[in-house]
Design a protein around this motif. Sequence first.
Motif, PDB file in Angstrom:
ATOM      1  N   GLU B 162      -7.694  47.275  -3.330  1.00  0.00           N
ATOM      2  CA  GLU B 162      -7.265  47.366  -4.518  1.00  0.00           C
ATOM      3  C   GLU B 162      -5.360  47.507  -4.563  1.00  0.00           C
ATOM      4  O   GLU B 162      -4.796  46.559  -5.507  1.00  0.00           O
ATOM      5  CB  GLU B 162      -7.612  48.675  -5.279  1.00  0.00           C
ATOM      6  N   ALA B 163      -5.163  48.352  -3.679  1.00  0.00           N
ATOM      7  CA  ALA B 163      -3.602  48.271  -3.745  1.00  0.00           C
ATOM      8  C   ALA B 163      -3.011  47.246  -3.214  1.00  0.00           C
ATOM      9  O   ALA B 163      -1.889  46.838  -3.667  1.00  0.00           O
ATOM     10  CB  ALA B 163      -3.323  49.572  -2.386  1.00  0.00           C
ATOM     11  N   GLN B 164      -3.562  46.430  -2.477  1.00  0.00           N
ATOM     12  CA  GLN B 164      -2.764  45.217  -1.722  1.00  0.00           C
ATOM     13  C   GLN B 164      -3.114  44.133  -3.076  1.00  0.00           C
ATOM     14  O   GLN B 164      -2.162  43.447  -3.389  1.00  0.00           O
ATOM     15  CB  GLN B 164      -3.218  44.443  -0.563  1.00  0.00           C
ATOM     16  N   ALA B 165      -4.374  44.031  -3.640  1.00  0.00           N
ATOM     17  CA  ALA B 165      -4.317  43.247  -4.680  1.00  0.00           C
ATOM     18  C   ALA B 165      -3.334  43.343  -5.851  1.00  0.00           C
ATOM     19  O   ALA B 165      -2.803  42.329  -6.381  1.00  0.00           O
ATOM     20  CB  ALA B 165      -6.081  43.295  -5.342  1.00  0.00           C
ATOM     21  N   ILE B 166      -2.905  44.662  -6.055  1.00  0.00           N
ATOM     22  CA  ILE B 166      -2.056  44.619  -7.081  1.00  0.00           C
ATOM     23  C   ILE B 166      -0.654  44.085  -6.836  1.00  0.00           C
ATOM     24  O   ILE B 166       0.278  44.195  -7.558  1.00  0.00           O
ATOM     25  CB  ILE B 166      -1.796  46.253  -7.872  1.00  0.00           C
ATOM     26  N   ARG B 167      -0.382  44.009  -5.461  1.00  0.00           N
ATOM     27  CA  ARG B 167       0.902  43.371  -5.005  1.00  0.00           C
ATOM     28  C   ARG B 167       0.814  41.992  -4.717  1.00  0.00           C
ATOM     29  O   ARG B 167       1.677  41.331  -4.407  1.00  0.00           O
ATOM     30  CB  ARG B 167       1.164  43.895  -3.741  1.00  0.00           C
ATOM     31  N   GLY B 168      -0.261  41.435  -5.548  1.00  0.00           N
ATOM     32  CA  GLY B 168      -0.496  40.126  -5.547  1.00  0.00           C
ATOM     33  C   GLY B 168      -0.936  39.307  -4.163  1.00  0.00           C
ATOM     34  O   GLY B 168      -0.810  38.361  -3.915  1.00  0.00           O
ATOM     35  N   HIS B 169      -1.758  40.264  -3.429  1.00  0.00           N
ATOM     36  CA  HIS B 169      -2.132  40.055  -2.173  1.00  0.00           C
ATOM     37  C   HIS B 169      -3.562  39.095  -2.377  1.00  0.00           C
ATOM     38  O   HIS B 169      -4.447  39.511  -3.282  1.00  0.00           O
ATOM     39  CB  HIS B 169      -2.217  41.061  -1.276  1.00  0.00           C
ATOM     40  N   ARG B 170      -3.649  38.055  -1.657  1.00  0.00           N
ATOM     41  CA  ARG B 170      -4.984  37.114  -1.766  1.00  0.00           C
ATOM     42  C   ARG B 170      -5.519  37.030  -0.261  1.00  0.00           C
ATOM     43  O   ARG B 170      -4.792  36.777   0.622  1.00  0.00           O
ATOM     44  CB  ARG B 170      -4.751  36.111  -2.306  1.00  0.00           C
ATOM     45  N   PRO B 179      -2.498  43.078   6.021  1.00  0.00           N
ATOM     46  CA  PRO B 179      -2.212  44.038   5.078  1.00  0.00           C
ATOM     47  C   PRO B 179      -3.470  45.113   4.659  1.00  0.00           C
ATOM     48  O   PRO B 179      -3.401  46.182   4.136  1.00  0.00           O
ATOM     49  CB  PRO B 179      -1.761  43.435   3.979  1.00  0.00           C
TER      50      PRO B 179
END
Lengths: 540, 357
Positions: B162-170, B179
């Motif tokens: 979740e934390a990486q998704a909110i940094r725009g991570h795909r 990451p």
Amino acid sequence: MILFDHVTYTYPEAPGPALRDISLHLPEAALTLLVGPSGAGKSTLLRCTNGLVPHFSGGSLQGSITVNGLNPVTATPEIMSRHVGFVFQDPEAQFVMNQVEDEIAFALENAAIPPQEMRVRVEEVLDLLDLAPLRQRRLETLSGGERQRVAIAAALAFRPRVLVLDEPTSQLDPKSAEDVLQALVRLNADLGLTVLLAEHRLERVLPFVDQLVSLPGNGHDTLAGPPRQVLPRLELVPPLVALAKRLEWDPLPLTIKEGMSFSRQLRERVVAPEHRPEPARSNGPYLRMRDVKVAYDAQPVVRGVDLDVWPGEIVVLMGRNGSGKTTLLKSLVGLIRPQAGRVKVSGQDISGKDVAHICRQVGYLPQDPNALLFANSVLEELTITLRNHGFETDRPADLPINPETLLDRLGLAEKANCYPRDLSVGERQRVALGAVTVTQPGALLLDEPTRGLDYGAKQALVDLLRGWRDAGMAILLVTHDVEFAAAAADRVALMSQGEIIASGAPAPVLGASPLFAPQVARLFPESGWLTVEDSLKHLS
Amino acid sequence: MIHRLAWVSWVGGTLVVLSTTRNPLYLALTLACIAAVGMRVRSESWAGPASVSPLRFGLVVISLSTLFNALTVHIGRIVLFRLPAWLPLLGGPITLEALVYGFLNGVALTGIFAAFTVLNQALPVRSLVRLVPRAFHQVAVVMSIAVTYVPTTLRQFQQIREAQAIRGHRTRGLRDWIPLFVPLLIGGLERALQLAEAMIARGFASSGERGHDTLTRLVIAQGLLVLLIGWLLRLVWNQRILGLALMLAGSGLVLAALWVIGRRVPHTDYRPEPWTGRDWAVVLGAAVAVAPFLLPLPGLGRETIFYYPYPALTLPGFDPIIGIAILGLTVPALLSRKPSVVSDHQRKLEKLSSDPL
């Protein structure tokens, strides 16, 4: 009794000592509170009492330490475990078994205590910490406060005469933290247990503390003595003490009750505060929720919430654990998709958009900033987010903000090349903030941002958020920390059982609530003052 | 509570049945037994949900196994279609028989997984740890930590994703996993260090050498050697009786050495688990279930056990007596709810306090 005689300790390969020439005398059966900024060596000092330093950590130690007549350095941690019970910050990281009783019995089983005596001892600590009704429960089904009480019970299973705790409430919400602190006060008062406690939440324990030890770090002198002697020389203190120092109340009050005897004389000077002008709400709210409903496994968690956050305001969302606050934040960035209702960001419906897309416009700081950080340097954490969003980081002109400028605003300019996980809790949190705001989103969501922060770091966070608000950002934050909410909020919403039950200006919503009222509001009821600044504006 | 060893006999029973037969009727019956016991275990108050659902596991494993077998085994009469012969391994006729056999293998694997899931949910970590011989107490503690570690790590992984998704991570390529894994790894290490510290502070001796002397170590080595020689004799030189005798002697030596070491490791058990009639019932049920599969009992249709879809698919046979025997595996689900361990424990305590010592 704990005695430190000119103790200096250096971690292996560290440039300077972590403890410098510490001399302390903590009497038997005393409750001692250890305070100081993160990185001042509090944890190191505590670990000296049971031999973890230097046996587990390595490094070199000079001077002598005596705990209950034993020297923890020559005795080993194994021997010291019978004399010193030790409790760590994160209850989850110290468990071996997965059931309450088994966890308490674990150390006793290993020490081959005869089964019948073991039963008696387990029963004893279960009662001491009010855990008897939970004895059969699995640890993962307990709340944070209950878990930390299990950890304390496990530490007391050997019947030690000394209990040492390293920030045992920093991972807990205020209600759980209070449970734990009350249990400690009782153990100290009823059993005469010597308690040494490192803690940020001074306001809750101050009235019960016999001795206050301040470890300021940076080579300054250690202060030790009764709270009323030490507090006047500390910079970062709870609001009650800060106010009392400014108004020169003597003797220094440690409880609201004591403070009331001074504040009562000032009642006639109480005038209702002027209302902060409503922010200009021209373009509509930046975040808008209409009748949002979320359920997990058919259990409703959020039931029909309407919420607007306008640009240029800080909205604080408060409420019990499990009242749906975090779920609400997650549904604003698409991490959770609501079963019903609409969520709009900057006028656009977010259903059907992916999280990455939404998060360009809405920054979100989760509870544990460590989950975010993985790069080799602070600066890289920021550029990685930019690259994730498809920005070319080698063309600074196209970027929403220069990452170095942002680091400077976050007060991290000097740390740009540091390894993020080496930083203090407060600094790490600011790096995480940088990583989610480098796209210059119009809104920022923060989930429990004050966990583990000391008074200084909290104040720095308030200043930072106010700066961004004044620049037009819409900020929504979830916190349990009443004083922090009072200092930061433009508007407060209270949540219970998945619904917003009250919403409005902080003074009426917080000041009237017996649970959420900050210390200043308790000292001057019906004044509408919430913070030390509020009251000083009128009183000095 | 059913005793840990009774649970082990139950799991052993299901394993024997699942690995011996490919008869779909017996397999289905066994799976139904496991499901019944599993539901019963879940309804007991303190068992949490499994971290990987056996249903989900089953779906994946059954489809993979069916696909793999159908594509690689080209035996059987009923040809569904043909893949071009130039395809290595895959080329040739794709038969219904291979498809069915792959499916049955998948079902058996799912059953095995489900049985272990039930065991894991039925036994608290304490009992799992006690299944390990006391000589390996340190290993047992490590095991218990591992068991409690898995759910925490899964939760942490979810948080990080979740934390990486909110940094725009795909997650598109292999590199995008960095990451996710770096914070997981570092967080895991930090937790491990913290746990080590906590255990030392609670007096857990890191000196694993207690009770292990040279003699007992030599005896273990000797025992293993004798066991190996016996096995080789049986296997290579066909000396069945001598081989078996040596294997028995070797195992005896190893077990005796472990017992001696175990007695020297100072350790006591909080709340010993009693062995009751219920446990006998579980063991008996498991024994009844495996009997037709292991013993050459007269008058049983044992040929129905060894069902094999090759070379031509036939309908599986069914012997009702074997079917009834398999139902012995449902015993843990049928036992009445016993008064909980707490009251048992309290009774003992009361006895303890009323007895003048």
